[in-house]
Write an enzyme that holds these catalytic residues in place. Structure first.
Site, PDB file in Angstrom:
ATOM      1  N   HIS A 116       4.835  25.320  16.868  1.00 31.15           N
ATOM      2  CA  HIS A 116       6.025  26.133  17.154  1.00 31.15           C
ATOM      3  C   HIS A 116       5.935  27.552  16.608  1.00 31.15           C
ATOM      4  O   HIS A 116       6.955  28.211  16.422  1.00 31.15           O
ATOM      5  CB  HIS A 116       7.273  25.423  16.603  1.00 31.15           C
ATOM      6  CG  HIS A 116       7.606  24.158  17.336  1.00 31.15           C
ATOM      7  ND1 HIS A 116       8.512  23.236  16.884  1.00 31.15           N
ATOM      8  CD2 HIS A 116       7.142  23.675  18.512  1.00 31.15           C
ATOM      9  CE1 HIS A 116       8.588  22.226  17.744  1.00 31.15           C
ATOM     10  NE2 HIS A 116       7.757  22.460  18.745  1.00 31.15           N
ATOM     11  N   ASN A 210       9.954   8.785   6.496  1.00 33.23           N
ATOM     12  CA  ASN A 210      11.227   9.436   6.814  1.00 33.23           C
ATOM     13  C   ASN A 210      12.347   8.556   6.252  1.00 33.23           C
ATOM     14  O   ASN A 210      12.369   7.356   6.523  1.00 33.23           O
ATOM     15  CB  ASN A 210      11.370   9.576   8.347  1.00 33.23           C
ATOM     16  CG  ASN A 210      12.474  10.542   8.754  1.00 33.23           C
ATOM     17  OD1 ASN A 210      13.528  10.584   8.140  1.00 33.23           O
ATOM     18  ND2 ASN A 210      12.233  11.302   9.817  1.00 33.23           N
TER      19      ASN A 210
HETATM   20  P1  NAD Z   1      14.784  18.001  12.393  1.00 31.67           P
HETATM   21  O1  NAD Z   1      15.574  18.921  11.533  1.00 31.67           O
HETATM   22  O2  NAD Z   1      15.246  17.669  13.721  1.00 31.67           O
HETATM   23  O3  NAD Z   1      14.582  16.603  11.643  1.00 31.67           O
HETATM   24  C1  NAD Z   1      14.139  16.510  10.352  1.00 31.67           C
HETATM   25  C2  NAD Z   1      13.774  15.062  10.028  1.00 31.67           C
HETATM   26  O4  NAD Z   1      13.351  15.035   8.679  1.00 31.67           O
HETATM   27  C3  NAD Z   1      14.902  14.046  10.161  1.00 31.67           C
HETATM   28  O5  NAD Z   1      14.442  12.927  10.871  1.00 31.67           O
HETATM   29  C4  NAD Z   1      15.232  13.664   8.718  1.00 31.67           C
HETATM   30  O6  NAD Z   1      15.611  12.319   8.583  1.00 31.67           O
HETATM   31  C5  NAD Z   1      13.909  13.908   8.045  1.00 31.67           C
HETATM   32  N1  NAD Z   1      13.979  14.210   6.634  1.00 31.67           N
HETATM   33  C6  NAD Z   1      14.974  14.844   5.954  1.00 31.67           C
HETATM   34  N2  NAD Z   1      14.650  14.957   4.660  1.00 31.67           N
HETATM   35  C7  NAD Z   1      13.432  14.375   4.516  1.00 31.67           C
HETATM   36  C8  NAD Z   1      12.568  14.189   3.430  1.00 31.67           C
HETATM   37  N3  NAD Z   1      12.890  14.622   2.201  1.00 31.67           N
HETATM   38  N4  NAD Z   1      11.388  13.561   3.631  1.00 31.67           N
HETATM   39  C9  NAD Z   1      11.050  13.132   4.881  1.00 31.67           C
HETATM   40  N5  NAD Z   1      11.827  13.293   5.951  1.00 31.67           N
HETATM   41  C10 NAD Z   1      13.007  13.897   5.767  1.00 31.67           C
HETATM   42  O7  NAD Z   1      13.347  18.614  12.399  1.00 31.67           O
HETATM   43  P2  NAD Z   1      12.152  18.496  13.424  1.00 31.67           P
HETATM   44  O8  NAD Z   1      12.105  17.156  14.050  1.00 31.67           O
HETATM   45  O9  NAD Z   1      10.981  18.967  12.706  1.00 31.67           O
HETATM   46  O10 NAD Z   1      12.486  19.498  14.635  1.00 31.67           O
HETATM   47  C11 NAD Z   1      13.310  20.589  14.622  1.00 31.67           C
HETATM   48  C12 NAD Z   1      12.654  21.925  14.968  1.00 31.67           C
HETATM   49  O11 NAD Z   1      13.188  22.858  14.064  1.00 31.67           O
HETATM   50  C13 NAD Z   1      11.189  22.011  14.786  1.00 31.67           C
HETATM   51  O12 NAD Z   1      10.669  22.247  16.009  1.00 31.67           O
HETATM   52  C14 NAD Z   1      10.896  23.199  13.860  1.00 31.67           C
HETATM   53  O13 NAD Z   1      10.197  24.196  14.564  1.00 31.67           O
HETATM   54  C15 NAD Z   1      12.227  23.749  13.521  1.00 31.67           C
HETATM   55  N6  NAD Z   1      12.494  23.852  12.065  1.00 31.67           N
HETATM   56  C16 NAD Z   1      11.515  24.249  11.199  1.00 31.67           C
HETATM   57  C17 NAD Z   1      11.760  24.319   9.841  1.00 31.67           C
HETATM   58  C18 NAD Z   1      10.654  24.737   8.910  1.00 31.67           C
HETATM   59  O14 NAD Z   1       9.707  25.404   9.334  1.00 31.67           O
HETATM   60  N7  NAD Z   1      10.703  24.346   7.645  1.00 31.67           N
HETATM   61  C19 NAD Z   1      13.021  24.001   9.342  1.00 31.67           C
HETATM   62  C20 NAD Z   1      14.025  23.619  10.253  1.00 31.67           C
HETATM   63  C21 NAD Z   1      13.725  23.536  11.612  1.00 31.67           C
END
Ligand code: NAD
Ligand code: ZN
Length: 244
Positions: A116, A210
């Site tokens: 992404h 997760n």
């Molecule tokens: P999402 O926010 O949809 O889901 C996050 C997942 O992580 C959930 O299933 C949740 O249960 C799990 N989770 C929460 N805390 C956790 C932990 N401590 N350990 C393990 N799992 C945990 O995120 P996604 O599925 O990655 O998709 C959303 C999109 O948003 C992505 O495409 C990404 O590009 C973008 N995004 C990126 C960032 C980043 O770069 N850090 C942050 C937010 C969103």
């Protein structure tokens, strides 16, 4: 921690990892769907798309500049570092991330496929030429020196096509990994969400980490309901014990 998993990892010829926002949660970066995902009452899905950028590029940039600041001030966590250790013990190790935060690279992972994009980079919204300047919204949203198009963050927005080389690489990794680990992704954003299914269809041992179950959980060989930093740190500890 499952002892069988450590044996499998230590003996694996190939291991693929798919990470999502959850792996960076312990670093203090909110996930999109978590309770802290809101910014000024906007849902991320409302801002992370091209229509929103066309309508109000300034608002979208304000959100990205806020996220950039947030990310600049955080560090990789135990989960990112544990994956670096795993990279060292498995010959064909490959990491696919949906995150745009650069933390895997910062932690020291060598083979990172960014599906992404990367939030720290900017590009032209028309001709895609990289923009290396600073974004200063007081002077307005900057324009491309080549085509005068508006400059945007170099990330993939909802509804956009992923970079062809990255998704191709990701499919290859999913198809040829003996072990496929899925860490901290909700499993609802395509096409990344289908990678674990491709891996499973190619007889990979699929592991999910997760705290919440996802559409992927049903097809896993091992589901670990701990947060990523705790689970991966335990795996890392066992690997280091085995090495000594
Ligand atoms: P999402 O926010 O949809 O889901 C996050 C997942 O992580 C959930 O299933 C949740 O249960 C799990 N989770 C929460 N805390 C956790 C932990 N401590 N350990 C393990 N799992 C945990 O995120 P996604 O599925 O990655 O998709 C959303 C999109 O948003 C992505 O495409 C990404 O590009 C973008 N995004 C990126 C960032 C980043 O770069 N850090 C942050 C937010 C969103
Ligand atoms: Zn341009």
């Amino acid at each position: 921690m499952d002892k069988g998993l450590i044996e499998l990892v230590m003996n694996a010829n190939s291991l693929g990892v798919l990470t999502g926002a959850g792996i960076s949660a312990a670093s203090g970066i909110p996930t999109f769907r978590g309770k802290d995902g809101l910014w000024k009452k906007h849902r991320p899905e409302e801002l992370a798309n091209y229509q929103a950028f066309q309508k109000d590029p300034r608002l979208v940039w304000e959100w990205y500049l806020w996220r950039r600041e947030l990310i600049k001030n955080v560090n990789p966590n135990a989960a990112h570092y544990a994956l670096v250790t795993i990279e060292k013990v498995v010959e064909n190790y490959n990491l696919i991330t949906q995150n745009v935060d650069n933390l895997h690279t910062l932690a020291g992972n060598q083979k990172v496929t960014e599906l992404h994009g990367n939030i720290m980079r900017s590009k032209c919204s028309v001709c895609s030429k990289p923009f290396l300047g600073k974004i200063n919204l007081n002077a307005g949203v900057p324009k491309c020196e080549q085509c005068n198009g508006l400059i945007r963050p170099d990330v993939v927005w909802f509804g956009e096509i992923l970079p062809q080389n990255a998704i191709q690489k990701a499919y290859e990794i999913a198809m040829r990994s003996e072990i496929f680990m899925v860490v901290g992704t909700s499993g609802v954003v395509e096409p990344a969400a289908s990678l674990p299914f491709i891996a499973a269809n190619n007889n990979a041992y699929v592991v999910e980490i997760n705290p919440q179950k996802t559409p992927i959980t049903d097809i896993t060989d091992l589901y670990i309901s701990d947060p990523a930093d705790k689970a991966l740190q335990e795996i890392e500890k066992k690997i280091i014990e085995r090495l000594n």
